[in-house]
Design a protein around this motif. Structure first.
Motif, short mmCIF file in Angstrom:
data_model
loop_
_atom_site.label_atom_id
_atom_site.label_comp_id
_atom_site.label_asym_id
_atom_site.label_seq_id
_atom_site.Cartn_x
_atom_site.Cartn_y
_atom_site.Cartn_z
N SER A 273 0.85 -1.19 0.00
CA SER A 273 0.00 0.00 0.00
C SER A 273 0.89 1.24 0.00
O SER A 273 1.74 1.39 0.88
N ILE A 274 0.69 2.09 -0.98
CA ILE A 274 1.49 3.31 -1.10
C ILE A 274 0.64 4.49 -0.66
O ILE A 274 -0.49 4.68 -1.14
N PHE A 275 1.17 5.29 0.25
CA PHE A 275 0.43 6.44 0.77
C PHE A 275 1.14 7.74 0.42
O PHE A 275 2.37 7.79 0.29
N SER A 276 0.35 8.78 0.28
CA SER A 276 0.90 10.10 -0.08
C SER A 276 0.23 11.19 0.74
O SER A 276 -0.84 10.98 1.31
N VAL A 277 0.89 12.33 0.80
CA VAL A 277 0.29 13.52 1.37
C VAL A 277 0.08 14.51 0.22
O VAL A 277 0.99 14.74 -0.58
N ALA A 278 -1.13 15.05 0.14
CA ALA A 278 -1.47 15.96 -0.96
C ALA A 278 -1.97 17.28 -0.39
O ALA A 278 -2.68 17.30 0.62
N TYR A 279 -1.62 18.38 -1.07
CA TYR A 279 -1.99 19.71 -0.58
C TYR A 279 -1.84 20.72 -1.71
O TYR A 279 -1.14 20.48 -2.70
N LYS A 280 -2.51 21.85 -1.54
CA LYS A 280 -2.39 22.94 -2.51
C LYS A 280 -1.23 23.83 -2.07
O LYS A 280 -1.33 24.53 -1.06
N THR A 281 -0.16 23.82 -2.82
CA THR A 281 1.05 24.53 -2.40
C THR A 281 0.84 26.03 -2.29
O THR A 281 1.49 26.70 -1.48
N ASN A 282 -0.07 26.59 -3.08
CA ASN A 282 -0.25 28.04 -3.07
C ASN A 282 -1.26 28.51 -2.03
O ASN A 282 -1.47 29.72 -1.88
N LEU A 283 -1.86 27.57 -1.29
CA LEU A 283 -2.90 27.99 -0.35
C LEU A 283 -2.62 27.59 1.10
O LEU A 283 -3.21 28.18 2.01
N VAL A 284 -1.75 26.62 1.34
CA VAL A 284 -1.53 26.19 2.72
C VAL A 284 -0.85 27.30 3.52
O VAL A 284 0.02 28.01 3.00
N ASN A 285 -1.27 27.46 4.76
CA ASN A 285 -0.65 28.48 5.60
C ASN A 285 0.72 28.01 6.10
O ASN A 285 1.10 26.85 5.92
N ASN A 286 1.45 28.91 6.72
CA ASN A 286 2.81 28.59 7.16
C ASN A 286 2.85 27.48 8.20
O ASN A 286 3.78 26.67 8.24
N THR A 287 1.84 27.46 9.07
CA THR A 287 1.77 26.41 10.08
C THR A 287 1.65 25.04 9.42
O THR A 287 2.33 24.08 9.80
N THR A 288 0.78 24.96 8.43
CA THR A 288 0.58 23.69 7.72
C THR A 288 1.83 23.28 6.96
O THR A 288 2.20 22.11 6.94
N LYS A 289 2.49 24.24 6.33
CA LYS A 289 3.73 23.94 5.61
C LYS A 289 4.77 23.33 6.54
O LYS A 289 5.44 22.35 6.20
N GLU A 290 4.90 23.92 7.72
CA GLU A 290 5.88 23.41 8.68
C GLU A 290 5.52 22.00 9.13
O GLU A 290 6.39 21.13 9.28
N PHE A 291 4.22 21.76 9.34
CA PHE A 291 3.78 20.43 9.77
C PHE A 291 4.02 19.40 8.66
O PHE A 291 4.47 18.27 8.94
N ILE A 292 3.73 19.75 7.42
CA ILE A 292 3.93 18.82 6.30
C ILE A 292 5.40 18.42 6.20
O ILE A 292 5.73 17.25 6.00
N ASN A 293 6.29 19.38 6.36
CA ASN A 293 7.72 19.09 6.29
C ASN A 293 8.14 18.12 7.39
O ASN A 293 8.90 17.17 7.15
N LEU A 294 7.65 18.37 8.61
CA LEU A 294 7.98 17.47 9.72
C LEU A 294 7.36 16.10 9.49
O LEU A 294 8.02 15.07 9.73
N PHE A 295 6.13 16.06 9.03
CA PHE A 295 5.42 14.81 8.81
C PHE A 295 6.16 13.95 7.78
O PHE A 295 6.39 12.75 8.00
N LYS A 296 6.56 14.54 6.67
CA LYS A 296 7.26 13.79 5.63
C LYS A 296 8.60 13.25 6.15
O LYS A 296 9.01 12.14 5.81
N GLU A 297 9.26 14.03 6.98
CA GLU A 297 10.54 13.60 7.54
C GLU A 297 10.35 12.42 8.49
O GLU A 297 11.12 11.44 8.45
N ARG A 298 9.32 12.47 9.34
CA ARG A 298 9.09 11.40 10.31
C ARG A 298 8.58 10.13 9.66
O ARG A 298 8.78 9.02 10.19
#
Length: 303
Positions: A273-298
């Motif tokens: 099973s392959i999982f991904s995280v998807a988001y609109k790069t031009n609309l996510v706020n800075n808090t969400t961007k920081e969380f996505i980066n941490l999430f992908k790293e973990r």
């Protein structure tokens, strides 16, 4: 620019949205602290401007017409985008304190989110989380309508969506599993799945399609007695001795380690099973961007 040439009255559209939500002119007047005649006038002027009826009125309430339903989504998206822009500007001045709206399957959320959220919360205690688990179709719609900031689902989902970025985060093994009774029966039955009731997730996901192809190549025709939407329910049905289940191995890791469930040795490779995280790069706020980066790293530690 066309937008500056148009006669857009933001206040009328705001009135429209509140009426659409409350389904009442009087409740809208009370909510917005505006007289009821002013509410009625704003809606009439908007309908005249658009040359279409937006509401059906009766003595008790008001109902959106088909045209009203169509335009409602566009108007709501416009206001949510403005609100998001304000949040982004505010976050540039303050510590990260925005709301992170996540859509995710419930069974993978149990091992993907808690530790990451805990780590993020320790660093940014003012950040807020809204976590939503529902059908894939609904989460996709909510991301497109800016009701969610990111979704974590099976890959691929957004191949043809140019404004949505989708990053693969994890590839996880799947397996057939059972309780002790069925495990012993399976071992004593020449290791054949065909004699047992099988509990599968609903069709439509890439890994299930790959499983069906593998079984077909092995000339295995299973008794799919149960088709279940959630992995949690599949696990409980297996524990009750209603059949052999199949799903993401990581989701039942604790039960396998505790001896409450048993992985079956099928004799051929299972799909992943392959999982991904998807988001609109031009609309996510800075808090969400920081969380996505941490999430992908973990997630690198999980895969």
């Amino acid at each position: 620019m066309d937008i500056f040439d148009s006669n857009i009255d933001v206040n009328k559209y705001k009135v429209f949205l509140v009426v659409a939500e409350l389904k009442s002119f009087s409740k809208t007047a009370e909510y917005m602290h505006i007289s009821q005649p002013a509410i009625s006038r704003a809606i009439k002027e908007l309908e005249f401007q658009l040359n279409t009826q937006l509401f059906i009125r009766d003595k008790k309430n008001v109902i959106l017409t088909d045209a009203g339903e169509k335009i409602k989504g566009y108007i709501k998206n416009a206001f949510e985008t403005i609100s998001l822009g304000e949040k982004v500007l505010k976050e540039e001045k303050d510590d990260l304190n925005g709301v992170i709206r996540i859509g995710i399957y419930s069974h993978i959320s149990l091992f993907m989110l808690p530790e990451v959220i805990k780590e993020f919360n320790q660093k940014y205690p003012n950040a807020k989380f809204y976590i939503y688990s529902t059908s894939q179709q609904e989460m996709v719609s909510q991301l497109k309508n800016n009701e969610l900031d990111l979704v974590i689902m099976q890959y691929p989902i957004f191949i043809n969506e140019k404004n949505i970025q989708e990053d693969v985060i994890c590839t996880l093994d799947t397996c057939f599993f059972s309780n002790k009774e069925y495990y012993d029966l399976y071992l004593n039955n020449a290791k054949s799945l065909t004699e047992f009731p099988i509990i599968l997730p609903k069709r439509g996901f890439p890994d299930i399609s790959r499983l069906e192809e593998i079984l077909k190549k092995q000339n295995i025709v299973i008794k799919n007695n149960f088709t279940v939407y959630t992995m949690e329910l599949i696990t409980q049905l297996v524990k009750q001795g209603l059949g052999i289940g199949w799903g993401v191995k990581k989701s039942i890791e604790k039960e396998l380690n505790d001896g409450e469930l048993y992985e079956l040795n099928i004799g051929f490779d299972m799909p992943v099973s392959i999982f991904s995280v998807a988001y609109k790069t031009n609309l996510v706020n800075n808090t969400t961007k920081e969380f996505i980066n941490l999430f992908k790293e973990r997630m690198k530690d999980i895969c």
